[in-house]
Structure formats: C-alpha cells, structure tokens
Design a protein around this motif. Structure first.
Motif, mmCIF file in Angstrom:
data_model
loop_
_atom_site.group_PDB
_atom_site.id
_atom_site.type_symbol
_atom_site.label_atom_id
_atom_site.label_comp_id
_atom_site.label_asym_id
_atom_site.label_seq_id
_atom_site.Cartn_x
_atom_site.Cartn_y
_atom_site.Cartn_z
ATOM 1 N N ARG A 85 0.702 -0.811 0.082
ATOM 2 C CA ARG A 85 -0.044 -0.329 -0.074
ATOM 3 C C ARG A 85 1.185 0.984 -0.183
ATOM 4 N NH1 ARG A 85 -0.137 -2.925 5.028
ATOM 5 N NH2 ARG A 85 -2.039 -3.225 3.817
ATOM 6 N N LEU A 86 0.445 2.898 -0.431
ATOM 7 C CA LEU A 86 1.111 3.506 -1.029
ATOM 8 C C LEU A 86 0.234 4.615 0.383
ATOM 9 C CD1 LEU A 86 1.751 4.657 -3.970
ATOM 10 C CD2 LEU A 86 3.507 4.148 -1.584
ATOM 11 N N HIS A 87 1.149 5.169 1.772
ATOM 12 C CA HIS A 87 0.284 5.740 2.364
ATOM 13 C C HIS A 87 0.091 8.052 1.772
ATOM 14 C CE1 HIS A 87 1.610 2.354 4.591
ATOM 15 N NE2 HIS A 87 0.204 2.237 5.189
ATOM 16 N N LEU A 88 0.789 8.234 1.391
ATOM 17 C CA LEU A 88 0.866 9.180 0.910
ATOM 18 C C LEU A 88 1.955 9.449 -0.568
ATOM 19 C CD1 LEU A 88 1.048 12.395 1.908
ATOM 20 C CD2 LEU A 88 3.056 12.170 1.670
ATOM 21 N N VAL A 89 0.923 10.194 -1.388
ATOM 22 C CA VAL A 89 0.981 10.361 -2.501
ATOM 23 C C VAL A 89 1.438 11.395 -3.215
ATOM 24 C CG1 VAL A 89 0.660 9.640 -5.123
ATOM 25 C CG2 VAL A 89 0.433 8.216 -3.272
ATOM 26 N N ILE A 90 1.802 12.534 -3.718
ATOM 27 C CA ILE A 90 2.018 13.991 -4.465
ATOM 28 C C ILE A 90 2.847 14.059 -5.003
ATOM 29 C CG2 ILE A 90 2.644 16.950 -3.163
ATOM 30 C CD1 ILE A 90 3.614 14.953 -0.099
ATOM 31 N N ASN A 91 1.822 14.777 -5.801
ATOM 32 C CA ASN A 91 2.354 15.038 -7.856
ATOM 33 C C ASN A 91 3.006 15.870 -7.708
ATOM 34 O OD1 ASN A 91 2.018 15.037 -10.773
ATOM 35 N ND2 ASN A 91 0.271 16.006 -10.043
ATOM 36 N N CYS A 92 4.119 16.425 -8.108
ATOM 37 C CA CYS A 92 4.503 17.930 -8.112
ATOM 38 C C CYS A 92 4.608 18.115 -9.505
ATOM 39 C CB CYS A 92 5.520 17.749 -6.780
ATOM 40 S SG CYS A 92 5.426 18.135 -5.373
#
Length: 251
Positions: free
Chosen positions: A82-89
């Motif tokens: 699983r992923l807990h944090l995704v930030i698209n910059c």
C-alpha cells in the motif's frame, strides 16, 4: 516535524516531479522522518548519480504514458502492499525557447493547449488510476496534487494564461471526481488539490518580477507547508482545494 498522517505501520510515500524544486524538497524532508520506510521518487529523467539513502527508490517515468505508469505500478506492488502518501508535483507552464503563457485570445494554439492538458490534467488522473490498487483498502492514505490558484474560476479576475488556467481547472475536476470514487474504495483516503504559492523554481522564474515582497517562497518552505496542510485534513475533506497557508481556494 512528524509524518503528516497518523499510521500504525511504517509509511510508504510516492512523489512525482521529484528530481527538482518542490518535489526534490519533499523527498529530502520525508527521508528525514524515521516513520518513513520508503520514498518512491518519480521523475521523467534522473541525473547519473547514486541514491544516498537505501529507503529511496527512483523511477524514470513519463507520467503521460499509461504503459510506463502501469510498469511502475507493477514494480511498486512487488515492493509494498500500500501507499500512505502520494504527492504529484509534476506540472508545466512554459518552455524557455518555446511555449509561453498566452496574453490574449489570438495567441492560443491547439498544440500548446494539448501539451498543457497532457501534463497538468491528464497525468495526475492517470497516476491515480495506475496507483489505485495501492490506495484502495482500509488504510489511512492521502493523495495530493499541486494545482494553482490561477486554475480557480472563482478567483480569475485577470484573464490570460488560457492553457495553464484551463488545464489546472481540468485537473481539479478530474481529481475531485476521483475523490468521490476513492471514498467508496477506501473510506480513510483523502484527495487534496494544493496551491503551493509562487515558489522560486524554474517554472516561475520568468514571472517573479511582479511577486510581492515576502511572497516568493523557497522549495523547502513550500514543502514544509504542504506537508502541514496535508496533516490538517482527513477523509472528511477529500476532494477539496487548499492553498499553502491552509486557506480554501474557490473553485
């Protein structure tokens, strides 16, 4: 600074646009946190240097290419459940010797509109689609993407910048729609659109002359503020649009 989400397991994070600017600053700040087990850093190209932290994994991916995104997602699923944090910059505004923000209707070109939409609107939703197997479930997770205040219809009083404004507005709608579907697949998920403010990066460099004193931010400061905004908002805020200072931005 603590990790922005309260978790009962080590955090797995993915950052796009991670080779420079805000993305690079986020990678470094997250690697400094002991709660973070892995940072998956995505950029179109990476310099020929070795990663300095064993928790850092780099991916060279064109976010507008579904095949490359699918391959990355398969690699991720081999490393984490699983992923807990995704930030698209990742984002696009101009090219030094090419496309520039339009000042009038006469300057609009179809190719420029298509290019802006591919990066600013289509890439974020394609990213969400590719990562959905790692986002669904019952775990606490946040998916944030950098938008822009100029993409707000309610805040548009100056006109111009057609392609950039419209592509960011399209991203807002696509991710707000994703937030509604994601809520049915993970009630502990939170999707946020974030306005970072004017940051001292290559994207804003040609347009900094008119920035008021004290309103041109360093990437490190913006990264810190974005993580703070993410920390302040949970599933009940999913699909909302906030600025770097935590204030809501009108659609």
């Amino acid at each position: 600074m603590a990790f922005p989400l309260s978790l009962d397991e080590p955090a797995q994070v993915l950052i796009t646009g991670a080779s420079r600017g805000i993305g690079a600053a986020l990678v470094q700040q997250l690697l400094a946190l002991p709660e973070v087990a892995g940072v998956h850093a995505v950029a179109r190209n990476w310099p020929q240097t070795d990663a300095t932290d064993e928790r850092l994994c780099r991916y060279a991916v064109d976010l507008t290419d579904p095949a490359q995104l699918a391959e990355m997602a398969q690699q991720l699923q081999q490393q984490t459940e699983r992923l807990h944090l995704v930030i698209n910059c990742a984002g696009f505004l101009h090219q030094p010797d090419g496309q520039q923000p339009e000042k009038s209707l006469q300057q609009i070109e179809l190719a420029a509109l298509e290019h802006s939409f591919r990066i600013n609107a289509f890439a974020p939703i394609l990213l969400a689609q590719a990562l959905l197997p790692l986002l669904r479930g019952k775990h606490r997770s946040s998916f944030a993407s950098l938008s822009a205040r100029v993409g707000s219809m309610g805040d548009n009083h100056l006109g111009g910048w057609y392609a950039y404004r419209a592509s960011k507005a399209a991203q807002n709608m696509l991710l707000r729609t994703f937030a509604i579907e994601w809520h049915r697949l993970n009630r502990n998920g939170c999707c946020l659109l974030l306005h970072p403010g004017t940051t001292d990066t290559g994207l804003s460099k040609p347009f900094q002359a008119r920035v008021p004193e004290g309103k041109l931010f360093t990437p490190d400061y913006v990264a810190e503020r974005l993580l703070a905004v993410i920390a302040e908002h949970g599933p009940e805020d999913s699909g909302q649009f906030y600025a770097w200072d935590g204030q809501p931005v009108p659609w």
